[in-house]
Design a protein around this motif. Structure first.
Motif, PDB file in Angstrom:
ATOM      1  N   GLY A   1       2.273  -5.965 -17.360  1.00  0.00           N
ATOM      2  CA  GLY A   1       1.048  -6.495 -16.705  1.00  0.00           C
ATOM      3  C   GLY A   1       1.194  -6.534 -15.230  1.00  0.00           C
ATOM      4  O   GLY A   1       0.172  -7.324 -14.669  1.00  0.00           O
ATOM      5  N   GLU A   2       2.131  -6.085 -14.359  1.00  0.00           N
ATOM      6  CA  GLU A   2       2.413  -6.115 -13.106  1.00  0.00           C
ATOM      7  C   GLU A   2       2.483  -4.988 -12.434  1.00  0.00           C
ATOM      8  O   GLU A   2       2.810  -4.080 -12.839  1.00  0.00           O
ATOM      9  N   ARG A   3       1.954  -4.891 -11.243  1.00  0.00           N
ATOM     10  CA  ARG A   3       1.920  -3.722 -10.519  1.00  0.00           C
ATOM     11  C   ARG A   3       3.214  -3.493  -9.944  1.00  0.00           C
ATOM     12  O   ARG A   3       3.606  -4.216  -8.945  1.00  0.00           O
ATOM     13  N   VAL A   4       3.907  -2.185 -10.058  1.00  0.00           N
ATOM     14  CA  VAL A   4       5.086  -1.933  -9.491  1.00  0.00           C
ATOM     15  C   VAL A   4       4.902  -0.525  -8.833  1.00  0.00           C
ATOM     16  O   VAL A   4       4.096   0.033  -9.076  1.00  0.00           O
ATOM     17  N   LEU A   5       5.862  -0.339  -8.122  1.00  0.00           N
ATOM     18  CA  LEU A   5       6.074   1.147  -7.350  1.00  0.00           C
ATOM     19  C   LEU A   5       7.217   1.836  -7.807  1.00  0.00           C
ATOM     20  O   LEU A   5       8.287   1.227  -8.035  1.00  0.00           O
ATOM     21  N   GLU A   6       7.085   3.270  -8.257  1.00  0.00           N
ATOM     22  CA  GLU A   6       8.153   4.150  -8.304  1.00  0.00           C
ATOM     23  C   GLU A   6       7.972   5.053  -7.097  1.00  0.00           C
ATOM     24  O   GLU A   6       6.890   5.878  -6.875  1.00  0.00           O
ATOM     25  N   ILE A   7       9.275   5.103  -6.570  1.00  0.00           N
ATOM     26  CA  ILE A   7       9.303   5.728  -5.252  1.00  0.00           C
ATOM     27  C   ILE A   7      10.411   6.864  -5.368  1.00  0.00           C
ATOM     28  O   ILE A   7      11.462   6.521  -5.764  1.00  0.00           O
ATOM     29  N   VAL A   8      10.150   8.152  -5.131  1.00  0.00           N
ATOM     30  CA  VAL A   8      11.200   9.270  -5.423  1.00  0.00           C
ATOM     31  C   VAL A   8      11.300   9.911  -4.111  1.00  0.00           C
ATOM     32  O   VAL A   8      10.723  10.256  -3.268  1.00  0.00           O
ATOM     33  N   ALA A   9      12.735  10.098  -3.906  1.00  0.00           N
ATOM     34  CA  ALA A   9      13.350  10.798  -2.632  1.00  0.00           C
ATOM     35  C   ALA A   9      13.655  12.084  -2.961  1.00  0.00           C
ATOM     36  O   ALA A   9      14.785  12.176  -4.151  1.00  0.00           O
ATOM     37  N   PRO A  10      13.354  13.181  -2.429  1.00  0.00           N
ATOM     38  CA  PRO A  10      14.008  14.421  -2.760  1.00  0.00           C
ATOM     39  C   PRO A  10      15.217  14.618  -2.062  1.00  0.00           C
ATOM     40  O   PRO A  10      15.588  13.804  -1.116  1.00  0.00           O
ATOM     41  N   ALA A  11      16.057  15.432  -2.603  1.00  0.00           N
ATOM     42  CA  ALA A  11      17.344  15.994  -1.985  1.00  0.00           C
ATOM     43  C   ALA A  11      17.441  16.261  -0.306  1.00  0.00           C
ATOM     44  O   ALA A  11      16.302  17.104  -0.252  1.00  0.00           O
ATOM     45  N   ALA A  12      18.014  15.678   0.363  1.00  0.00           N
ATOM     46  CA  ALA A  12      18.016  15.899   1.898  1.00  0.00           C
ATOM     47  C   ALA A  12      18.608  17.487   1.757  1.00  0.00           C
ATOM     48  O   ALA A  12      19.580  17.895   1.382  1.00  0.00           O
TER      49      ALA A  12
ATOM     50  N   ASP B   1       0.866  -1.080   0.077  1.00  0.00           N
ATOM     51  CA  ASP B   1      -0.146  -0.055  -0.069  1.00  0.00           C
ATOM     52  C   ASP B   1       1.025   1.315   0.054  1.00  0.00           C
ATOM     53  O   ASP B   1       1.835   1.387   0.794  1.00  0.00           O
ATOM     54  N   VAL B   2       0.588   2.261  -0.949  1.00  0.00           N
ATOM     55  CA  VAL B   2       1.605   3.313  -1.119  1.00  0.00           C
ATOM     56  C   VAL B   2       1.358   4.301   0.317  1.00  0.00           C
ATOM     57  O   VAL B   2       2.669   4.676   0.774  1.00  0.00           O
ATOM     58  N   GLU B   3       0.313   4.411   0.724  1.00  0.00           N
ATOM     59  CA  GLU B   3       0.354   5.351   1.742  1.00  0.00           C
ATOM     60  C   GLU B   3       0.743   4.865   3.012  1.00  0.00           C
ATOM     61  O   GLU B   3       1.465   5.343   3.764  1.00  0.00           O
ATOM     62  N   TRP B   4       0.652   3.179   3.286  1.00  0.00           N
ATOM     63  CA  TRP B   4       1.481   2.897   4.301  1.00  0.00           C
ATOM     64  C   TRP B   4       2.982   2.756   4.228  1.00  0.00           C
ATOM     65  O   TRP B   4       3.616   3.141   5.294  1.00  0.00           O
ATOM     66  N   LEU B   5       3.217   2.696   3.016  1.00  0.00           N
ATOM     67  CA  LEU B   5       4.798   2.824   3.135  1.00  0.00           C
ATOM     68  C   LEU B   5       5.445   3.798   3.266  1.00  0.00           C
ATOM     69  O   LEU B   5       6.487   4.063   3.758  1.00  0.00           O
ATOM     70  N   ARG B   6       4.864   4.846   2.620  1.00  0.00           N
ATOM     71  CA  ARG B   6       5.409   6.218   2.557  1.00  0.00           C
ATOM     72  C   ARG B   6       5.220   6.712   4.162  1.00  0.00           C
ATOM     73  O   ARG B   6       6.538   7.255   4.504  1.00  0.00           O
ATOM     74  N   HIS B   7       4.469   6.404   5.006  1.00  0.00           N
ATOM     75  CA  HIS B   7       4.521   6.827   6.268  1.00  0.00           C
ATOM     76  C   HIS B   7       5.537   5.931   7.077  1.00  0.00           C
ATOM     77  O   HIS B   7       6.270   6.380   8.211  1.00  0.00           O
ATOM     78  N   ARG B   8       5.712   4.789   6.749  1.00  0.00           N
ATOM     79  CA  ARG B   8       6.706   3.984   7.540  1.00  0.00           C
ATOM     80  C   ARG B   8       8.140   4.302   7.113  1.00  0.00           C
ATOM     81  O   ARG B   8       8.941   4.556   8.093  1.00  0.00           O
ATOM     82  N   ILE B   9       8.292   4.780   5.856  1.00  0.00           N
ATOM     83  CA  ILE B   9       9.646   5.392   5.615  1.00  0.00           C
ATOM     84  C   ILE B   9      10.008   6.668   6.387  1.00  0.00           C
ATOM     85  O   ILE B   9      11.051   6.869   7.017  1.00  0.00           O
ATOM     86  N   TYR B  10       9.125   7.512   6.429  1.00  0.00           N
ATOM     87  CA  TYR B  10       8.991   8.781   7.283  1.00  0.00           C
ATOM     88  C   TYR B  10       9.243   8.523   8.644  1.00  0.00           C
ATOM     89  O   TYR B  10      10.113   9.024   9.450  1.00  0.00           O
ATOM     90  N   GLU B  11       8.677   7.446   9.345  1.00  0.00           N
ATOM     91  CA  GLU B  11       8.903   7.000  10.870  1.00  0.00           C
ATOM     92  C   GLU B  11      10.022   6.319  10.984  1.00  0.00           C
ATOM     93  O   GLU B  11      10.893   6.787  11.749  1.00  0.00           O
ATOM     94  N   LEU B  12      10.749   5.758   9.925  1.00  0.00           N
ATOM     95  CA  LEU B  12      11.699   4.914  10.066  1.00  0.00           C
ATOM     96  C   LEU B  12      13.160   5.993   9.810  1.00  0.00           C
ATOM     97  O   LEU B  12      14.167   5.488  10.214  1.00  0.00           O
ATOM     98  N   THR B  13      13.047   6.951   9.272  1.00  0.00           N
ATOM     99  CA  THR B  13      13.812   7.890   9.119  1.00  0.00           C
ATOM    100  C   THR B  13      14.089   9.103  10.139  1.00  0.00           C
ATOM    101  O   THR B  13      14.285  10.274   9.778  1.00  0.00           O
ATOM    102  N   ASP B  14      13.375   9.016  11.162  1.00  0.00           N
ATOM    103  CA  ASP B  14      13.350   9.796  12.362  1.00  0.00           C
ATOM    104  C   ASP B  14      12.349  11.108  11.956  1.00  0.00           C
ATOM    105  O   ASP B  14      12.430  12.226  12.113  1.00  0.00           O
ATOM    106  N   ARG B  15      11.463  10.876  11.005  1.00  0.00           N
ATOM    107  CA  ARG B  15      10.343  11.936  10.348  1.00  0.00           C
ATOM    108  C   ARG B  15      11.295  12.820   9.627  1.00  0.00           C
ATOM    109  O   ARG B  15      10.993  14.017   9.779  1.00  0.00           O
ATOM    110  N   LYS B  16      12.303  12.567   9.153  1.00  0.00           N
ATOM    111  CA  LYS B  16      13.054  13.427   8.109  1.00  0.00           C
ATOM    112  C   LYS B  16      12.739  13.418   6.610  1.00  0.00           C
ATOM    113  O   LYS B  16      12.970  14.149   6.024  1.00  0.00           O
ATOM    114  N   LEU B  17      12.504  12.042   6.409  1.00  0.00           N
ATOM    115  CA  LEU B  17      12.221  11.873   4.773  1.00  0.00           C
ATOM    116  C   LEU B  17      10.847  11.346   4.436  1.00  0.00           C
ATOM    117  O   LEU B  17      10.354  10.498   5.003  1.00  0.00           O
TER     118      LEU B  17
END
Length: 464
Positions: free
Chosen positions: A123-134, A96-112
């Motif tokens: 034919g298969e569902r994949v995700l593209e995930i983009v991290a901005p410059a820190a 789930d996209v929103e679950w994953l985004r929130h977990r990454i946010y939590e696992l990076t001390d709410r920095k990312l």
């Protein structure tokens, strides 16, 4: 909205390229880059490597992706395509996209905070995930990592800050110092003139003929007020010993020569060490067909370039001197500060030059001390390999520091004979050719992937 004016950002363009290549069945290994990784979702394989059903949550995947995306963010931003195996097989993901985004946010001390979107790929569902410059270093499990080529390596906060400043266009060497023209050493200006005149170029001779004040201004080392830049203060004013040169005849022996002088400018220290290296670098005779003459056991320009790189690209915020150990035919330069800007041992030949201090690098090039940007490392490799000597070894050490090792000796006359028989003649000094020939000679064989690695190029860049 800004994309309408500036065009798509580099990460978006690279992500589009990677997705297009994956849609055509290309393997992930062949198309990944410094900006985009392709990953299979962790824990989606059984004991027999069979693909297991996907789930909307996967803690192992979130943890793994948090570390990878933090690394990309620390390197200026990047993206991950999730759901594709290394060989290009699309296994997909049900995360789930929103679950994953929130977990990454939590696992990076709410920095990312990443952006993520689902798309269909073959034919298969994949995700593209983009991290901005820190904007500040993002830690994962207490560590800061950034990209060196396609790999993530641990760095300290100071190294990250220096790299970030470069990405933001900040150049410490161009900032005003507290020194003025009154602090400039006369001997330093004369050394600058000596370097210019030694090049034999008319433009350099014209610059050398200028008055002291005009010479310094034409080198962009001072403002109209007479205040020197930090680069100007380094090169022209007295300071601590920043080069520590030791010459030993054998490993473990006493130093027969040591240069470690304070109260001199960097230019004066550099000129003295260049002369000492040449003095303790014996010459040997070349006599192969129509190639005759004398050469240094450690090629002179390669040794000089290694030293100058150790001054130009070092971390000038570190109090540690650049160390040169000259033991027999082994010549080692250790300079404080790690690799920056995505440069690393595996791409240092082909990666665009990323000077830590652009004005300092430009000034040394204007003085004909350093090669033009992006040429010096090529010169070191070419001059060593052309004589059948081992290629330079350039590596990062803990600290961090960068160590460059040149191993000289008698030229390999069989190698020289082989080179002289090569046609066309202009290929004999081509660096790609020398790298492939050296790899073939050492291994006894060559393949496309091996040749690409030797030349530090992707397989796609090879011309068949």
């Amino acid at each position: 909205m800004t994309e309408h004016f500036t065009g798509p950002p580099p990460v978006r363009l690279e992500l589009n390229r990677v997705i297009d290549a994956l849609s055509m069945g290309r393997s992930a290994d062949a198309i990944e880059s410094e900006l985009v990784d392709v990953k299979e979702e962790p824990r989606r394989r059984g004991d027999r490597k069979e693909v297991l059903p996907g789930a909307t949550t996967n803690e192992a995947a979130a943890s793994y992706l948090a570390g990878e995306l933090a690394c990309l963010a620390n390197s200026g931003g990047g993206a991950v395509v999730l759901g594709v195996a290394d060989d290009g097989t699309v296994i997909g993901t049900q995360l789930d996209v929103e679950w994953l985004r929130h977990r990454i946010y939590e696992l990076t001390d709410r920095k990312l905070t990443v952006t993520a979107a689902a798309l269909l790929l073959r034919g298969e569902r994949v995700l593209e995930i983009v991290a901005p410059a820190a904007l500040e270093p993002i830690r994962f499990r207490g560590k800061i990592r950034h990209r060196v080529g396609k790999n993530c390596v641990e760095i300290d906060a100071a190294t990250w800050a220096g790299t970030h400043q470069i990405r933001m266009g900040y150049d410490w060497s161009a900032q005003p110092s507290t020194r003025t023209l009154a602090d400039v050493r006369v001997a330093a200006v004369e050394v600058a003139r000596d370097f210019l005149l030694a090049s034999g170029e008319a433009a350099a001779a014209d610059l050398a003929s200028a008055s002291d004040r005009d010479l310094i201004r034409r080198l962009n080392l001072c403002a109209d007020s007479g205040t020197l830049t930090n680069a100007g203060a380094l090169l022209l004013c007295a300071g601590p010993a920043v080069i520590d040169y030791r010459r030993r005849d054998v490993s473990g022996g006493d130093a027969v020569t040591r240069i470690n002088r304070s109260d001199r400018s960097v230019l004066e220290q550099l000129a003295q060490v260049i002369e000492a290296v040449r003095l303790h670098n014996p010459r040997v005779e070349l006599d192969v067909r129509w190639v005759r003459g004398l050469t240094y056991r450690v090629p002179d320009l390669a040794a000089r370039e290694a030293l100058v790189n150790g001054i130009t690209h070092r971390d000038w915020q570190s109090p540690t001197a650049t160390e040169i150990e000259h033991v027999g035919d082994r010549y080692t330069v250790i300079s404080p500060g790690g690799f920056i800007g995505g440069v690393g041992p595996d791409n240092i030949i082909t990666h665009p030059s990323v000077p830590r201090y652009p004005q300092l690098a430009q000034t040394l090039a204007k003085l004909r001390i350093a090669e033009r940007q992006g040429i010096g490392v090529d010169r070191m490799h070419r001059d060593m390999l052309a004589l059948g000597l081992p290629a330079p070894v350039i590596e990062q050490l803990p600290g961090p520091a960068v160590r460059t090792t040149l191993i000289g000796g008698e030229p390999d006359h069989t190698w020289l004979e082989l080179r002289e028989r090569m046609h066309p003649a202009n290929a004999r000094d081509d660096l790609d050719f020398l790298l492939v020939l050296d790899t073939t000679a050492r291994r006894g064989w060559i393949s496309g992937p091996t040749a690409a690695a030797a030349m530090q190029r992707s397989r796609a860049e090879l011309v068949v």
